[in-house]
Every structure is written in structure tokens, then in C-alpha cells.
Scaffold this active site. Structure first.
Site, PDB file in Angstrom:
ATOM      1  CE1 TYR A 176      34.753  46.490  -8.900  1.00  0.00           C
ATOM      2  CE2 TYR A 176      34.192  48.639  -9.820  1.00  0.00           C
ATOM      3  CZ  TYR A 176      35.134  47.671  -9.489  1.00  0.00           C
ATOM      4  OH  TYR A 176      36.469  47.913  -9.735  1.00  0.00           O
ATOM      5  CB  CYS A 177      31.795  45.303  -3.449  1.00  0.00           C
ATOM      6  SG  CYS A 177      30.218  44.469  -3.170  1.00  0.00           S
ATOM      7  NE  ARG A 178      35.900  41.525  -0.317  1.00  0.00           N
ATOM      8  CZ  ARG A 178      35.835  41.674   0.993  1.00  0.00           C
ATOM      9  NH1 ARG A 178      34.770  41.239   1.657  1.00  0.00           N
ATOM     10  NH2 ARG A 178      36.829  42.265   1.634  1.00  0.00           N
ATOM     11  CB  CYS A 182      30.039  41.729  -2.233  1.00  0.00           C
ATOM     12  SG  CYS A 182      31.083  42.907  -1.364  1.00  0.00           S
TER      13      CYS A 182
END
Length: 220
Positions: A176-178, A182
Site C-alpha cells: 500500500y501507499c498514500r 498513488c
């Protein structure tokens, strides 16, 4: 006549908020601030702006009430003025995706197709608690320290190639990221898959995780 003028002033006040958001770079700055408090210098660098331009955008957002500040010596730190600003950002992007024809092709061009399966919050939490997956946060380290999914491992995407040996080869990785839009998670999944690891993506990211009022850890 007084009521008509009062109504006009009210709707002009609403429009001022919309005007403050009428810049892609300002939306990008809000997206960055949704990850945690940052200085002007850090925001300018992350958004690819010079200090003067970044400061001007942040002042416009502050005047509209979307961001707040605190001073620490000569440094000014910015943060979202409330969780409702994050909600507004998330809603604006979803509405644009659904109703503005130019958004889906722009989204496809930016994110690309990593061929990965997506998992939701409930599946991630249950599988992580059972030890079935490794949760991987590929945002910059400062964003991880400001707040991350409990138990997540931090390897920024630009360090991933050199740190692959920190990931178990026999366990699926949930990246996962932002947030939902993202690209970091997409890039990470493509890299991991090319190296023979099993990788899937969270179907959104840290912004949506916070908005769902799910547990958030901070620090290392």
C-alpha cells in the site's frame, strides 16, 4: 433585497473554497499533507515545486481554511485543518473519476496496469492477524513514521530493489501507499512480481485507511 444579497455572499463564500481547490498542485499538496505534517521545504521537494510557488499555494489553502500551521523556530509546519479536508479530497477525486470523461484515461496512463489482485481493509486485517501476509508500506520513510498500518514493514519504493532480501520469498506481500490514486504501490507490485514474489495491492491507501477510522501506528 437584503436576503438576496446575503444569499449571494453565502454562495460566494462557498465558491471561495472551490477556487482554492482549483489547482492540481494544491490538490497534490493536500494529498501529501493527508499523510502527515510537513514543512514547506519538504512539501516543495515532494511536489516538485520551488519554495516560492509552494508557499503561494499553501497560503491560498490556508486562507480557505484547508490547512493549519505551527511554527518551530524558523520553520513553519503545515497540516490539514481537519479530517473533513481529507474526506473532501477523497470525495472530489471519486466524483471526478465517475463524472469527468478525461479522468479515467489519465488515471490509466498514470497508474498503468500491474495485473495485481486488490484486497480490501477487512481481508488485509484478517490475513495479517493470521500471519498469512506481509504488509508492505512503500511510501517515503517520513510518511511511514507519521502514521502507518500497524505491523507494516517500511521499504520506500526507491529502496525496494536493494532491500528485497528483507521480504520472505514464501509469503504473499500486500502493498500500500498514500491512497487509491498513488502510483507507488503499482510500481512496487510490478517490481516484486518481476522478481518472482507474490504481491497484491490494498485497494486504496493510507488516506482511506485513516478516513475509515482504522488503527494507525506511528514511529518505528
Amino acid at each position: 433585497m437584503a436576503k438576496t444579497e446575503a444569499k449571494a455572499r453565502l454562495y460566494d463564500a462557498f465558491a471561495a473554497s472551490g477556487k482554492a481547490l482549483a489547482s492540481g498542485k494544491r490538490l497534490e499538496l493536500l494529498d501529501l499533507l493527508a499523510q502527515g505534517e510537513r514543512t514547506v521545504d519538504a512539501l516543495a521537494k515532494a511536489a516538485g515545486l520551488n519554495l516560492t510557488t509552494a508557499s503561494a499555494h499553501l497560503q491560498a489553502l490556508k486562507q480557505a481554511g484547508f490547512v493549519a500551521t505551527r511554527r518551530e523556530g524558523v520553520r513553519i509546519h503545515y497540516r490539514l485543518s481537519g479530517p473533513d479536508v481529507g474526506e473532501l479530497l477523497a470525495l472530489l477525486r471519486k466524483v471526478a473519476e465517475r463524472h469527468q470523461a478525461s479522468v479515467p484515461p489519465a488515471l490509466d496512463a498514470y497508474l498503468g496496469d500491474d495485473g495485481a489482485r486488490e484486497v480490501g481493509h477487512d481481508e488485509l486485517r484478517s490475513r495479517a492477524e493470521a500471519g498469512e501476509v506481509v504488509v508492505l508500506d512503500v511510501r517515503p520513510a517520513e510518511e511511514y513514521l507519521a502514521g502507518h498500518i500497524p505491523g507494516a514493514l517500511s521499504i520506500p519504493v526507491d529502496e525496494l530493489t536493494e532491500r528485497l532480501d528483507e521480504l520472505p520469498a514464501d509469503t504473499e506481500v500486500v502493498v500500500y501507499c498514500r491512497g487509491e490514486y498513488c502510483v507507488l504501490a503499482y510500481d512496487a507490485v510490478r517490481l516484486l512480481t518481476a522478481r518472482g514474489l507474490r504481491a497484491v495491492r490494498l485497494n486504496d491507501g493510507m488516506l482511506e485507511w485513516r478516513l475509515a477510522d482504522l488503527p494507525v501506528a506511528s514511529g518505528i
